[in-house]
Design a protein around this motif. Sequence first.
Motif, PDB file in Angstrom:
ATOM      1  N   HIS A   1      13.332 -39.070 -19.286  1.00 47.63           N
ATOM      2  CA  HIS A   1      13.261 -38.053 -18.225  1.00 47.63           C
ATOM      3  C   HIS A   1      12.970 -38.710 -16.883  1.00 47.63           C
ATOM      4  N   TYR A   2      12.042 -39.661 -16.858  1.00 41.75           N
ATOM      5  CA  TYR A   2      11.694 -40.368 -15.622  1.00 41.75           C
ATOM      6  C   TYR A   2      12.900 -41.135 -15.094  1.00 41.75           C
TER       7      TYR A   2
ATOM      8  N   GLN B   1      16.097 -40.513 -15.684  1.00 42.14           N
ATOM      9  CA  GLN B   1      17.116 -39.570 -15.248  1.00 42.14           C
ATOM     10  C   GLN B   1      16.760 -38.979 -13.887  1.00 42.14           C
ATOM     11  N   SER B   2      15.490 -38.649 -13.681  1.00 39.52           N
ATOM     12  CA  SER B   2      15.084 -38.081 -12.383  1.00 39.52           C
ATOM     13  C   SER B   2      15.241 -39.125 -11.273  1.00 39.52           C
TER      14      SER B   2
ATOM     15  N   GLU C   1      18.914 -39.301 -10.380  1.00 40.26           N
ATOM     16  CA  GLU C   1      19.301 -38.156  -9.561  1.00 40.26           C
ATOM     17  C   GLU C   1      18.790 -38.312  -8.123  1.00 40.26           C
ATOM     18  N   LYS C   2      17.553 -38.811  -7.966  1.00 42.81           N
ATOM     19  CA  LYS C   2      17.001 -39.031  -6.626  1.00 42.81           C
ATOM     20  C   LYS C   2      17.825 -40.058  -5.863  1.00 42.81           C
TER      21      LYS C   2
END
Length: 195
Positions: free
Chosen positions: A171-172, A174-175, A178-179
Amino acid sequence: MPSEDNDRVPENGSECNSMNNENSMDSTVGSDTNINSIKKTRKRGIIYLSTIPPYMNVAKIREIFSVFGEVGRIYLQSSAKPGEKRKRVPNQFTEGWVEFKKKKIAKAVAANLNNTKIGTRKKSRYYDMIWNIKYIPRFKWIHLSERLAYEKAAMKQRLRAEISQAKKEAHYLQSNVEKSKKMKKRKAAENNSME
């Protein structure tokens, strides 16, 4: 309406009408037939095998130890780790426990077989190996069951923790991806607006 003594729930497997049972027990305590009818339960003995030779399984151990007396339960700890793919090689075991129906026989087997050769013939695959056996006093099979259940629960908890950690990391990551995409779009938009 029935009396309260007959309606109550029995405790610890006792009968509902406890008053009648207590009176009947008092009258039979002195009789010889009641004392003779209570059979003395034999205590079982458990031995611990610290090393299990390759290619030895439960059937072979039962065959070897049943010569000395009646064997109850046998448990061999597998060397394969959970989740590991099985190969064509037979199951290897690291340690084991053997329960004899009589404690006396278990003590004798541990005393006589400890540090003796497993195989007697030269062509036997166990010829060069020796038994490492210990009698475990005051050890019951339930202790082993509890230990195995605890190890299984600990393994499940460890797997759950690893899975949750992997999910957090994914999750980290992937975020962050995206950022970075958003930042690239902003820089591209700023560069286009300046030109």
